[in-house]
Design a protein around this motif. Structure first.
Motif, PDB file in Angstrom:
ATOM      1  N   ASN A   1     110.774  53.271  32.527  1.00 36.85           N
ATOM      2  CA  ASN A   1     110.506  53.101  33.948  1.00 36.85           C
ATOM      3  C   ASN A   1     111.662  52.272  34.486  1.00 36.85           C
ATOM      4  OD1 ASN A   1     107.979  54.347  34.178  1.00 36.85           O
ATOM      5  ND2 ASN A   1     106.920  52.497  33.493  1.00 36.85           N
TER       6      ASN A   1
ATOM      7  N   SER B   1     113.507  49.839  36.927  1.00 37.66           N
ATOM      8  CA  SER B   1     113.083  48.816  37.889  1.00 37.66           C
ATOM      9  C   SER B   1     113.675  49.139  39.258  1.00 37.66           C
ATOM     10  CB  SER B   1     113.548  47.422  37.440  1.00 37.66           C
ATOM     11  OG  SER B   1     114.948  47.290  37.623  1.00 37.66           O
ATOM     12  N   LEU B   2     113.051  48.625  40.281  1.00 34.37           N
ATOM     13  CA  LEU B   2     113.540  48.853  41.638  1.00 34.37           C
ATOM     14  C   LEU B   2     114.952  48.316  41.801  1.00 34.37           C
ATOM     15  CD1 LEU B   2     113.026  49.872  44.492  1.00 34.37           C
ATOM     16  CD2 LEU B   2     111.940  47.682  45.003  1.00 34.37           C
TER      17      LEU B   2
ATOM     18  N   PHE C   1     117.350  50.630  40.064  1.00 32.60           N
ATOM     19  CA  PHE C   1     117.411  51.882  40.821  1.00 32.60           C
ATOM     20  C   PHE C   1     118.323  51.741  42.041  1.00 32.60           C
ATOM     21  CE2 PHE C   1     115.680  54.645  44.197  1.00 32.60           C
ATOM     22  CZ  PHE C   1     115.954  55.880  43.609  1.00 32.60           C
ATOM     23  N   ILE C   2     118.154  50.662  42.791  1.00 36.51           N
ATOM     24  CA  ILE C   2     118.992  50.453  43.973  1.00 36.51           C
ATOM     25  C   ILE C   2     120.443  50.222  43.579  1.00 36.51           C
ATOM     26  CG2 ILE C   2     119.427  48.862  45.908  1.00 36.51           C
ATOM     27  CD1 ILE C   2     116.357  48.673  46.188  1.00 36.51           C
TER      28      ILE C   2
ATOM     29  N   PRO D   1     118.569  55.868  48.414  1.00 34.69           N
ATOM     30  CA  PRO D   1     117.477  56.075  47.454  1.00 34.69           C
ATOM     31  C   PRO D   1     116.618  57.299  47.763  1.00 34.69           C
ATOM     32  CG  PRO D   1     117.669  53.750  47.958  1.00 34.69           C
ATOM     33  CD  PRO D   1     118.604  54.477  48.892  1.00 34.69           C
TER      34      PRO D   1
END
Length: 132
Positions: free
Chosen positions: A64, A66-67, A70-71, A81
């Protein structure tokens, strides 16, 4: 519960039950964007400040993401995004210019035509998934 709320619940339920598939699809999209930019794993990992191994594992859908990561990856790929997440989101915002965003890839389609279509077609998410 209204129909839209039901649909949203079903989409969210599907995503929660299929986390590994979701992770894999996000990873594949990141990998595709990287290829489009002619970027190697080394360059993207350096720009994102993450290891090449971790980047490979993200692309393979093993984690998964992480935010924050990802950014960071989106910034490094120079994409918003929503370009990566759009396939997984339900519905559309009334004032969002999604149709233009999706169709701008086709240089032959004029902005006036796009505005006309937007004004005359009810906002329907399925419509926006069409590739031009």
């Amino acid at each position: 519960m209204n129909r839209k709320t039901n649909q949203i619940s079903l989409v969210n339920e599907y995503l929660n039950k299929n986390k590994s598939k979701f992770n894999k699809e996000i990873g594949e999209t990141i990998k595709e964007k990287k290829r489009e930019m002619n970027m190697t794993n080394k360059i993207l990992s350096d720009r994102s400040n993450i290891s090449q191994l971790y980047l490979s594992q993200i692309e393979d859908g093993k984690y998964n993401i992480s935010l924050l990561k990802f950014i960071t990856i989106c910034n490094s790929l120079e994409v918003y995004p929503n370009e990566i997440l759009e396939e997984f989101l339900f519905g559309c915002k009334e004032n969002e210019d999604r149709f233009f965003y999706i169709s701008k890839k086709n240089k032959n389609m004029s902005r006036n035509l796009i505005d006309y279509i937007k004004e005359n077609i009810k906002c329907d998410y399925k419509f926006f998934k069409v590739e031009f």
